[in-house]
Enzyme design. Structure first.
Site, mmCIF file in Angstrom:
data_model
loop_
_atom_site.group_PDB
_atom_site.id
_atom_site.type_symbol
_atom_site.label_atom_id
_atom_site.label_comp_id
_atom_site.label_asym_id
_atom_site.label_seq_id
_atom_site.Cartn_x
_atom_site.Cartn_y
_atom_site.Cartn_z
ATOM 1 N N SER A 156 6.535 -4.084 11.285
ATOM 2 C CA SER A 156 5.495 -4.641 10.429
ATOM 3 C C SER A 156 4.812 -5.824 11.108
ATOM 4 O O SER A 156 5.441 -6.592 11.850
ATOM 5 C CB SER A 156 6.146 -5.124 9.130
ATOM 6 O OG SER A 156 5.259 -5.911 8.393
ATOM 7 N N LYS A 203 13.045 -6.869 9.756
ATOM 8 C CA LYS A 203 12.197 -6.173 10.744
ATOM 9 C C LYS A 203 12.363 -6.822 12.121
ATOM 10 O O LYS A 203 12.430 -6.133 13.139
ATOM 11 C CB LYS A 203 10.725 -6.177 10.307
ATOM 12 C CG LYS A 203 10.442 -5.334 9.081
ATOM 13 C CD LYS A 203 10.664 -3.843 9.343
ATOM 14 C CE LYS A 203 10.549 -2.999 8.095
ATOM 15 N NZ LYS A 203 11.028 -1.620 8.262
ATOM 16 N N TYR A 211 12.917 -9.673 3.967
ATOM 17 C CA TYR A 211 12.349 -8.401 4.432
ATOM 18 C C TYR A 211 11.829 -8.557 5.865
ATOM 19 O O TYR A 211 12.146 -7.766 6.747
ATOM 20 C CB TYR A 211 11.203 -7.963 3.492
ATOM 21 C CG TYR A 211 10.289 -6.941 4.103
ATOM 22 C CD1 TYR A 211 10.691 -5.611 4.179
ATOM 23 C CD2 TYR A 211 9.044 -7.295 4.635
ATOM 24 C CE1 TYR A 211 9.865 -4.668 4.771
ATOM 25 C CE2 TYR A 211 8.222 -6.358 5.224
ATOM 26 C CZ TYR A 211 8.631 -5.047 5.288
ATOM 27 O OH TYR A 211 7.810 -4.105 5.886
HETATM 28 C C1 WQD Z 1 -2.656 -8.284 0.732
HETATM 29 C C2 WQD Z 1 -3.569 -9.430 0.313
HETATM 30 C C3 WQD Z 1 -2.476 -11.115 -0.996
HETATM 31 C C4 WQD Z 1 -1.725 -8.654 -4.532
HETATM 32 C C5 WQD Z 1 2.947 -7.099 2.778
HETATM 33 C C6 WQD Z 1 4.076 -7.197 3.749
HETATM 34 C C7 WQD Z 1 3.839 -6.298 4.919
HETATM 35 C C8 WQD Z 1 3.661 -4.890 4.466
HETATM 36 C C9 WQD Z 1 2.604 -4.788 3.441
HETATM 37 C C10 WQD Z 1 5.427 -3.478 3.491
HETATM 38 C C11 WQD Z 1 -2.905 -10.788 0.421
HETATM 39 C C12 WQD Z 1 -3.556 -10.429 -1.794
HETATM 40 C C13 WQD Z 1 -2.126 -9.084 -3.285
HETATM 41 C C14 WQD Z 1 -2.377 -9.190 -5.685
HETATM 42 C C15 WQD Z 1 -3.771 -10.506 -4.238
HETATM 43 N N1 WQD Z 1 4.959 -4.481 4.029
HETATM 44 N N2 WQD Z 1 -3.137 -9.988 -3.134
HETATM 45 N N3 WQD Z 1 -3.374 -10.095 -5.480
HETATM 46 O O1 WQD Z 1 1.288 -9.493 1.888
HETATM 47 O O2 WQD Z 1 -0.428 -8.681 3.569
HETATM 48 O O3 WQD Z 1 1.766 -7.561 3.414
HETATM 49 O O4 WQD Z 1 2.808 -5.740 2.386
HETATM 50 O O5 WQD Z 1 5.423 -2.533 3.028
HETATM 51 O O6 WQD Z 1 4.900 -6.384 5.784
HETATM 52 O O7 WQD Z 1 4.210 -8.524 4.180
HETATM 53 O O8 WQD Z 1 0.141 -7.221 1.604
HETATM 54 O O9 WQD Z 1 -0.893 -5.973 -0.255
HETATM 55 O O10 WQD Z 1 0.810 -7.769 -0.784
HETATM 56 O O11 WQD Z 1 -1.426 -8.444 0.060
HETATM 57 O O12 WQD Z 1 -4.680 -11.314 -4.119
HETATM 58 O O13 WQD Z 1 -2.030 -8.866 -6.822
HETATM 59 O O14 WQD Z 1 -3.897 -9.271 -1.080
HETATM 60 O O15 WQD Z 1 -2.455 -12.484 -1.275
HETATM 61 O O16 WQD Z 1 -3.876 -11.683 0.836
HETATM 62 P P1 WQD Z 1 0.665 -8.377 2.621
HETATM 63 P P2 WQD Z 1 -0.296 -7.293 0.090
#
Ligand code: WQD
Length: 341
Positions: A127, A156, A152
């Site tokens: 990741s 990784k 998590y």
């Molecule tokens: C994306 C953006 C949030 C939800 C994580 C893991 C990564 C991978 C994918 C596993 C961010 C914003 C999110 C919401 C929001 N892992 N957001 N409101 O955090 O980049 O990555 O998931 O499967 O290893 O770290 O992904 O989709 O959670 O967030 O504003 O309700 O959307 O702050 O900027 P992230 P995400």
């Protein structure tokens, strides 16, 4: 040519799309999945899409005896793709030992059994989270890793470390694919992401808000140092990501025994903000997403997107789908799955 590949977690979001692309590229995937975060009907859907029902084991990789049995029954397994793992960042902070045990024990078991059965190559699901907030963007594979804030993320990092050392000691070939943010779904809308409970990732939260399961989306932070104040990520269509695995398998077949451990960024090379994702979703799907700007989420990095030159050149792989495709396919999948409930 012997093309059997053990795909652990092969009924999950990325796993199921990869199984489809593998079949369509002439490989013979054998699935092992414990169904802890996936559903058995996805196997029927894979068959509907490809016309082939892959061999399936309802099996937890943490159970080494069951794992050995799979290898015993399938002496033609040539390589493994290891998706099976727990992946919720927030949950990993509440039950860290479950994350360390599941994600690391499954990997160690797989490596041990691979050694016993003389299977010498593996593609690993890593990741972009291993980079933390990089100093330089786009981030390439030479960027230093930062101590992960989540359990998590540290599983990784530890897994990559285990793989690197084992690759040399056991003389196996390892490709670690560092995924950026996978979204979208198969164009048939027969397979896609199936989050259990309240989604923590952005895209399923958006589609569930659009369909009315959630009242509104909270954008986590509007005061970041980015053009519109919201975080930037590299969103990649899951079918592009699946095809990166096919190319990784082809690369392993070509490069027999000439490498040990290599990492690849798998993204599009483009960064989009949370607000851009919402706006694109609204425009392409002609539907409004009620949202508010809320507090920052703990542990979020401000901005990250990939340099994918290494994968472009060495794996001869490039992401093809646009953000428009991603938001359209995510929405079609959500509508399809809801209509079947
Ligand atoms: C994306 C953006 C949030 C939800 C994580 C893991 C990564 C991978 C994918 C596993 C961010 C914003 C999110 C919401 C929001 N892992 N957001 N409101 O955090 O980049 O990555 O998931 O499967 O290893 O770290 O992904 O989709 O959670 O967030 O504003 O309700 O959307 O702050 O900027 P992230 P995400």
């Amino acid at each position: 040519m012997n093309n059997s590949i053990l795909v652990t977690g092969g009924l999950g979001f990325i796993g199921s799309h990869t199984v489809v692309e593998l079949i369509q590229s002439g490989f013979n995937p054998i699935i092992a999945d414990d169904l802890s975060n996936s559903e058995l009907f996805i196997l029927d859907r894979i068959e509907q899409i490809t016309g082939i029902r892959p061999k399936f084991y309802h099996s937890d990789i943490c159970d080494i005896n069951k794992l050995k049995k799979i290898f015993e029954e399938n002496p033609d397994i040539k390589s493994c793709i290891h998706f099976a793992a727990k992946k919720a960042v927030g949950e990993s902070m509440e039950i860290p030992l479950v994350y360390y045990k599941t994600n690391l024990l499954s990997l160690i078991n797989l490596l041990e059994v691979m050694k016993e059965f003389k299977v010498d190559s593996i593609v690993f699901s890593s990741s972009a989270t291993v980079y933390g907030q990089p100093e330089k963007l786009p981030v390439d594979e030479h960027s230093p890793l930062q101590k992960s804030l989540s359990s998590y993320g540290s599983t990784k990092q530890m897994a990559e470390d285990i793989l690197e050392k084992t690759s040399i000691a056991n003389n196996i070939q390892v490709l670690s694919l560092r995924y950026f943010n996978p979204v979208g779904a198969h164009k048939s809308s027969l397979i896609g992401e199936l989050p259990k409970g309240i989604p923590s990732n952005l895209m399923p939260y958006i589609t569930q808000t659009a369909i009315g399961i959630r009242e509104k989306l909270t954008v986590f932070g509007g005061d970041y140092n980015t053009p519109d104040g919201t975080c930037i990520r590299d969103y990649i269509h899951v079918v592009d990501l699946a095809n990166a695995h096919v190319q990784a398998c082809n690369y392993l077949l070509e490069k027999e025994n000439s490498l040990n451990f290599e990492v690849f960024n798998i993204g599009t090379g483009r960064g989009n903000s949370v607000l851009e994702i919402i706006k694109t979703f609204e425009k392409i799907n002609k539907i409004k997403i009620p949202y508010i700007i809320g507090q920052r989420r703990k542990g979020d990095v401000e901005s990250i997107y990939a340099s994918c030159q290494k994968a472009n050149q060495k794996l001869q792989w490039k992401a093809k789908f646009s953000l428009d495709d991603m938001v359209r396919d995510s929405w079609n999948w959500e509508k399809n799955i809801m209509s079947k409930k």
